[in-house]
Design a protein around this motif. Structure first.
Motif, PDB file in Angstrom:
ATOM      1  N   ARG A   1      -2.509 -22.501 -11.685  1.00 22.86           N
ATOM      2  CA  ARG A   1      -3.675 -21.878 -11.056  1.00 22.86           C
ATOM      3  C   ARG A   1      -4.985 -22.475 -11.563  1.00 22.86           C
ATOM      4  O   ARG A   1      -6.067 -22.094 -11.118  1.00 22.86           O
ATOM      5  N   GLY A   2      -4.874 -23.383 -12.541  1.00 24.97           N
ATOM      6  CA  GLY A   2      -6.062 -24.010 -13.094  1.00 24.97           C
ATOM      7  C   GLY A   2      -6.767 -23.166 -14.134  1.00 24.97           C
ATOM      8  O   GLY A   2      -7.949 -23.365 -14.406  1.00 24.97           O
ATOM      9  N   THR A   3      -6.027 -22.210 -14.736  1.00 32.94           N
ATOM     10  CA  THR A   3      -6.615 -21.301 -15.724  1.00 32.94           C
ATOM     11  C   THR A   3      -6.185 -21.672 -17.136  1.00 32.94           C
ATOM     12  O   THR A   3      -4.984 -21.761 -17.421  1.00 32.94           O
ATOM     13  N   ALA A   4      -7.147 -21.880 -18.016  1.00 29.69           N
ATOM     14  CA  ALA A   4      -6.880 -22.117 -19.430  1.00 29.69           C
ATOM     15  C   ALA A   4      -7.080 -20.806 -20.185  1.00 29.69           C
ATOM     16  O   ALA A   4      -8.059 -20.097 -19.963  1.00 29.69           O
ATOM     17  N   VAL A   5      -6.142 -20.477 -21.073  1.00 31.49           N
ATOM     18  CA  VAL A   5      -6.213 -19.245 -21.851  1.00 31.49           C
ATOM     19  C   VAL A   5      -6.606 -19.574 -23.286  1.00 31.49           C
ATOM     20  O   VAL A   5      -5.996 -20.432 -23.928  1.00 31.49           O
ATOM     21  N   VAL A   6      -7.628 -18.881 -23.780  1.00 32.46           N
ATOM     22  CA  VAL A   6      -8.090 -19.059 -25.160  1.00 32.46           C
ATOM     23  C   VAL A   6      -7.761 -17.788 -25.925  1.00 32.46           C
ATOM     24  O   VAL A   6      -8.297 -16.722 -25.644  1.00 32.46           O
ATOM     25  N   ASN A   7      -6.852 -17.890 -26.883  1.00 35.99           N
ATOM     26  CA  ASN A   7      -6.397 -16.753 -27.688  1.00 35.99           C
ATOM     27  C   ASN A   7      -7.199 -16.722 -28.986  1.00 35.99           C
ATOM     28  O   ASN A   7      -7.140 -17.654 -29.786  1.00 35.99           O
ATOM     29  N   LEU A   8      -7.962 -15.635 -29.188  1.00 32.52           N
ATOM     30  CA  LEU A   8      -8.827 -15.516 -30.358  1.00 32.52           C
ATOM     31  C   LEU A   8      -8.226 -14.551 -31.369  1.00 32.52           C
ATOM     32  O   LEU A   8      -7.990 -13.383 -31.058  1.00 32.52           O
ATOM     33  N   LEU A   9      -7.986 -15.031 -32.606  1.00 30.55           N
ATOM     34  CA  LEU A   9      -7.422 -14.218 -33.669  1.00 30.55           C
ATOM     35  C   LEU A   9      -8.404 -14.133 -34.830  1.00 30.55           C
ATOM     36  O   LEU A   9      -9.045 -15.130 -35.180  1.00 30.55           O
ATOM     37  N   SER A  10      -8.481 -12.958 -35.448  1.00 35.82           N
ATOM     38  CA  SER A  10      -9.298 -12.811 -36.652  1.00 35.82           C
ATOM     39  C   SER A  10      -9.032 -11.460 -37.281  1.00 35.82           C
ATOM     40  O   SER A  10      -8.404 -10.585 -36.673  1.00 35.82           O
TER      41      SER A  10
END
Length: 241
Positions: free
Chosen positions: A29-38
């Motif tokens: 679908r052309g979607t990049a997922v950015v997973n943020l951890l902290s």
């Protein structure tokens, strides 16, 4: 003990399979997922507010999903950026899983979204072991947390594609040693990219947005081989695809 390990491995294997399928679907679908951890209090939400606005300002269709045990406070803050935002209340679960993310995206993620930011539940243990089908995994840490944080949570830092230092405007006040921090990160994740940011001053925000947009446009990421187990914390090693 062996039975506990076997069950855990089975759960992670199932999650990894679902994450792989979700990654392929979103990529199509052309979607990049950015997973943020902290950890809680790292300044992740404050920084994400600016990153969302910066990504959207570049004309990149952007959305955000934020997870917490309770309250919709973070979603309210992130919505000020003007991008579509969804709050996920985990009901006590300390992390997101691929199946849960897929369910939350169904019928919600706007068509044409190029970047989806996922603000994971605030801790560095459970979320580190669960692949969400992300394109880019970012682990954040504030200068107030101490230079040895990567050694205490080697999976979270060892499996990151990018490590972001936050609240750098406080570095001098707390006596933060950048060189020691960089050495500790290199011990668990040799060659990983490091970035410095401050939501208060705006330092590093544009560079972070640029990095995400590059990935969304098909740019490569550093792929860690494996995190080192952390016996002192019981931090289990995981392996996002």
């Amino acid at each position: 003990m062996c039975r506990v390990v076997d069950v855990r491995q089975a759960v992670l294997a199932k999650n990894d399979a679902l994450a792989g399928a979700l990654r392929a679907e979103l990529a199509a679908r052309g979607t990049a997922v950015v997973n943020l951890l902290s950890s809680p209090g790292s300044g992740k939400t404050a920084l994400l507010e600016q990153v969302l606005a910066g990504t959207s300002a570049r004309g990149v269709p952007t959305a955000a999903l934020t997870a917490d045990l309770a309250t919709e406070n973070d979603a309210t803050r992130l919505a000020r950026s003007g991008v579509p935002v969804k709050q996920v209340l985990t009901g006590g679960l300390c992390h997101l899983e691929a199946a849960q993310l897929r369910t939350q995206l169904e019928g919600w993620l706007p068509a044409g979204t190029r970047v989806l930011y996922v603000e994971n539940v605030g801790n560095l243990v459970c979320p580190a072991s669960y692949d969400l089908g992300e394109t880019l995994r970012i682990t954040l840490m504030s200068v107030t947390e101490g230079e040895d944080k990567p050694l205490k949570y080697p999976t979270a830092f060892g499996l990151a594609h990018l490590v972001v230092l936050t609240k750098t405007d406080l570095a001098q006040a707390v006596g933060f040693d950048r060189a020691e921090f960089a050495q500790n990160v290199a011990r668990v994740n040799p060659g990983v990219e490091l970035a410095e940011t401050s939501a208060r001053t705006g330092e590093g925000v544009e560079a972070l947005v640029e990095r995400v947009v590059t990935v969304a446009q098909g740019g490569g990421v550093h792929r860690p081989a494996m995190a080192v187990a952390g016996p002192a914390t019981g931090d289990p090693a995981g392996s996002p695809s």
